[in-house]
Design a protein around this motif. Structure first.
Motif, short mmCIF file in Angstrom:
data_model
loop_
_atom_site.label_atom_id
_atom_site.label_comp_id
_atom_site.label_asym_id
_atom_site.label_seq_id
_atom_site.Cartn_x
_atom_site.Cartn_y
_atom_site.Cartn_z
N GLU A 100 -1.68 -6.98 -5.39
CA GLU A 100 -2.12 -5.42 -5.44
C GLU A 100 -3.66 -5.50 -5.79
O GLU A 100 -4.43 -4.48 -5.43
CB GLU A 100 -1.59 -4.74 -6.48
CG GLU A 100 -0.13 -4.02 -6.10
CD GLU A 100 0.74 -3.58 -7.31
OE1 GLU A 100 0.26 -3.45 -8.51
OE2 GLU A 100 1.94 -3.53 -6.87
N SER A 101 -4.25 -6.68 -6.28
CA SER A 101 -5.68 -6.57 -6.84
C SER A 101 -6.41 -6.50 -5.39
O SER A 101 -7.70 -6.29 -5.36
CB SER A 101 -5.89 -7.92 -7.70
OG SER A 101 -5.21 -9.01 -7.02
N ASP A 104 -6.28 -1.04 -2.41
CA ASP A 104 -6.30 0.19 -3.36
C ASP A 104 -5.78 1.26 -2.12
O ASP A 104 -5.59 0.84 -1.03
CB ASP A 104 -7.54 0.55 -4.02
CG ASP A 104 -8.81 0.33 -3.04
OD1 ASP A 104 -8.51 0.98 -1.72
OD2 ASP A 104 -10.02 -0.11 -3.16
N HIS A 135 5.69 -0.62 2.16
CA HIS A 135 4.49 -1.09 1.92
C HIS A 135 3.32 -0.09 2.05
O HIS A 135 1.88 -0.59 1.78
CB HIS A 135 4.08 -2.32 2.68
CG HIS A 135 4.84 -3.66 2.56
ND1 HIS A 135 4.16 -4.48 1.38
CD2 HIS A 135 6.05 -3.96 2.70
CE1 HIS A 135 5.02 -5.44 1.07
NE2 HIS A 135 6.19 -5.13 1.73
N PHE A 138 0.57 3.07 -2.41
CA PHE A 138 -0.20 2.11 -3.16
C PHE A 138 0.16 2.69 -4.75
O PHE A 138 0.02 3.97 -5.07
CB PHE A 138 -1.45 2.18 -3.14
CG PHE A 138 -2.11 1.08 -4.01
CD1 PHE A 138 -2.15 -0.35 -3.64
CD2 PHE A 138 -2.93 1.61 -5.11
CE1 PHE A 138 -2.72 -1.12 -4.53
CE2 PHE A 138 -3.52 0.53 -6.05
CZ PHE A 138 -3.29 -0.73 -5.79
N PRO A 139 0.66 1.79 -5.82
CA PRO A 139 1.15 0.53 -5.35
C PRO A 139 2.44 0.37 -4.41
O PRO A 139 3.01 1.44 -4.16
CB PRO A 139 1.60 -0.20 -6.58
CG PRO A 139 1.12 0.86 -7.56
CD PRO A 139 0.85 2.10 -7.14
N SER A 140 2.44 -0.73 -3.74
CA SER A 140 3.85 -0.75 -2.56
C SER A 140 4.93 -0.28 -3.14
O SER A 140 5.38 -0.65 -4.43
CB SER A 140 3.57 -2.08 -1.89
OG SER A 140 4.25 -3.01 -2.90
N GLN A 142 6.14 2.41 -4.44
CA GLN A 142 6.21 3.36 -5.12
C GLN A 142 5.99 4.63 -4.38
O GLN A 142 4.63 5.20 -4.33
CB GLN A 142 5.39 3.12 -6.45
CG GLN A 142 5.51 1.75 -7.10
CD GLN A 142 6.90 1.72 -7.43
OE1 GLN A 142 7.76 2.26 -7.74
NE2 GLN A 142 7.36 0.20 -6.86
N ASP A 202 11.69 1.34 -5.64
CA ASP A 202 11.00 2.44 -6.09
C ASP A 202 11.38 2.70 -7.47
O ASP A 202 12.63 3.52 -7.73
CB ASP A 202 11.23 3.67 -4.92
CG ASP A 202 10.04 4.63 -5.23
OD1 ASP A 202 9.69 4.73 -6.31
OD2 ASP A 202 9.82 5.25 -4.21
#
Ligand SMILES: [Zn+2]
Ligand SMILES: [Zn+2]
Length: 509
Positions: A100-101, A104, A135, A138-140, A142, A202
């Motif tokens: 995730e880093s 964005d 995917h 973001f975040p994936s 969710q 999710d």
């Protein structure tokens, strides 16, 4: 004579009104990684670090997500093979499997937009129907459900340019949860769903009843389609049911899986096919009703990305795209051809000119039409793991990445049960053995299409020839007898039965 007339009538109906066949593409799971480097580290998603690697590959690597060269070569190959399909469906997951880093929301919108723009550039005059993958937020995983307070869906339309490919009314609907309905022709509708809302990764939607109100909307759409006698295709990213590989994990939360399957069953008379992505493997599902009758087919299309899954027991795949043939009058899929790129060869040659045909269902599966009944027949053949067709299916499952045919009892039973049992309870019963016996037993293979008048009863084509042959034989016999009677001079004694329409003309002349 009536049988002869019937024969010619059948021929006329078959050939005079030949099927109106259309084609469309499905492409899925690009997983575009802008940080892919052809000299990057394969053990770190082919990202460039201090060490330079030589054999990573220009067109991708089985341990990594897609470089741009692979993505553009896939879309170019689609154009080269079939530049004028009726439409293209694109079933999500454009964002790479990276921490995730590294991402964005702006990067996510840009990645999706780059692929949208490329498909539009190559196919400027073809309708494109996209759906989101797990995917793609973001975040994936969710996926926003509180659509009134979230800009995500509007940004996908405006920043990733989906407002260019969707019509105004579809874009308006899309803002309320990432789903829409599109009329393709007078009697044919495509429904794009956001099934990521039901995905069990999710956390946002776990405790809800109907995330983004999609179930209620879908029921209304299907009800409307039934009233208007429209055929429907459903396209979405995450499929219901269980994965055929590894430990056979299910994708949806159990409560959503059950509710979704109930809706599919209730409207199986209008739903002609469903197309999904997400698994990256090539497989299919057949939904059965409580009596074991096949009622729905779900097609699972393999990915463009070759990325080797992090799930235990799941491998990589060659990049792949799929071209379907369908009957424009009934919307029943007739066949599909799978095309793929042998990634190892493409990297060695230094070009991706060799996108090639992998297989065609009408050849390897020997099926006339991809109906629930036909695919269930195919799946039942998989009950025998030495079945040659099952061994071919195994090769296709990884798009020829794994051609070893190695499949132990656990592997075999997972394929078989995932294909035929979409409900988790029944899937587990099938794995345990008892559910499998009920699915293998002979079933009534009539499809529940009684409310849909445009779908003809499925008569095997060889029956037409048998009927025709018999009719011709009868006609020849009739001629021989007539000539013999005429030569003996007692033609008048050859009497047409009273009930014949032509009796009065023949006898009294
Ligand atoms: Zn996915
Ligand atoms: Zn994916």
């Amino acid at each position: 004579m009536n049988s002869v007339l019937l024969f010619f009538l059948v021929l006329l109906l078959q050939d005079g009104f030949a099927k109106d066949i259309g084609v469309f593409w499905q492409v899925t799971d690009f997983h575009y990684d802008v940080n892919y480097s052809s000299t990057g580290d394969p053990n770190n998603m082919c990202h460039q670090d201090d060490v330079t690697f030589n054999a990573t590959g220009s067109y991708g690597n089985y341990l990594c997500d897609s470089p741009w060269q692979l993505i553009s070569s896939a879309i170019e190959a689609m154009y080269k093979i079939k530049p004028d399909p009726d439409f293209i469906i694109w079933t999500g997951d454009s964002v790479p499997h990276v921490p995730e880093s590294d991402l964005d929301l702006d990067k996510v919108y840009t990645l999706i937009g780059n692929i949208t723009d490329e498909i539009i550039r190559v196919f400027p005059n073809t309708s494109l129907f996209p759906v989101l993958g797990n995917h793609d937020p973001f975040p994936s995983n969710q996926m926003p459900y509180d659509v009134e307070n979230n800009r995500y869906y509007k940004d996908i339309l405006n920043v990733s340019n989906w407002n260019i490919v969707l019509r105004a009314n579809e874009s308006k609907q899309f803002q309320h949860g990432g789903y829409y309905s599109s009329q393709i022709s007078k009697k044919f509708r495509l429904i794009g769903l956001n099934t990521n809302l039901y995905y069990d990764q999710d956390k946002l939607t776990r405790d809800l009843d109907d995330p983004a109100n999609q179930f209620a909307w879908l029921k209304d759409e299907l009800e409307g389609a039934r009233k208007r006698q429209e055929a429907v295709y459903i396209i979405a990213h995450v499929p219901p049911g269980s994965f055929e590989l590894g430990t056979g994990l299910g994708w949806f939360y159990d409560k959503y899986n059950r509710r979704y399957l109930d809706l599919l069953e209730e409207y199986s008379d209008v739903i002609m096919a469903q197309m999904y992505g997400h698994e990256h493997t090539d497989s299919f599902r057949v939904q059965l009703d409580a009596e074991g009758k096949p009622i729905n087919t779900l097609f699972l299309c393999p990915a463009v990305t070759p990325w080797k899954s992090s799930l235990p027991g799941v491998g990589a795949n060659n990049p792949s795209v799929r071209l379907y043939k369908y009957d424009r009058d009934t919307a029943i899929p007739q066949s599909y051809t799978q095309y793929y790129l042998n990634l190892t060869r493409a990297n060695l040659k230094g070009n991706a000119d060799n996108w090639e045909k992998e297989y065609d269902t009408s050849d390897v599966y020997a099926i006339d039409q991809l109906t629930p009944t036909a695919l269930h027949g195919l799946a039942r053949g998989f009950g025998d793991k030495s079945n040659k067709v099952f061994l071919s299916y195994l090769e296709f499952n990884s798009v020829m990445w794994d051609t070893s045919h190695e499949c132990n009892d656990t592997c075999f039973i997972h394929h078989y049960c995932a294909i035929t049992q979409l409900d988790y309870g029944q899937f587990n019963a099938c794995l345990a053995g008892d559910g499998r016996l009920t699915t293998i037993s002979p079933t009534d293979t009539t499809r529940h299409h009684s409310r849909r008048p445009t779908v003809p009863a499925q008569v095997p084509s060889y029956l037409y020839y048998v009927m025709g042959g018999l009719a011709v034989l009868l006609f020849v016999l009739f001629l021989v007898v007539a000539v013999m009677c005429f030569r003996r001079g007692n033609f008048r004694s050859f009497r047409v039965p009273k009930y014949s329409k032509f009796g009065s003309l023949s006898v009294n002349s």
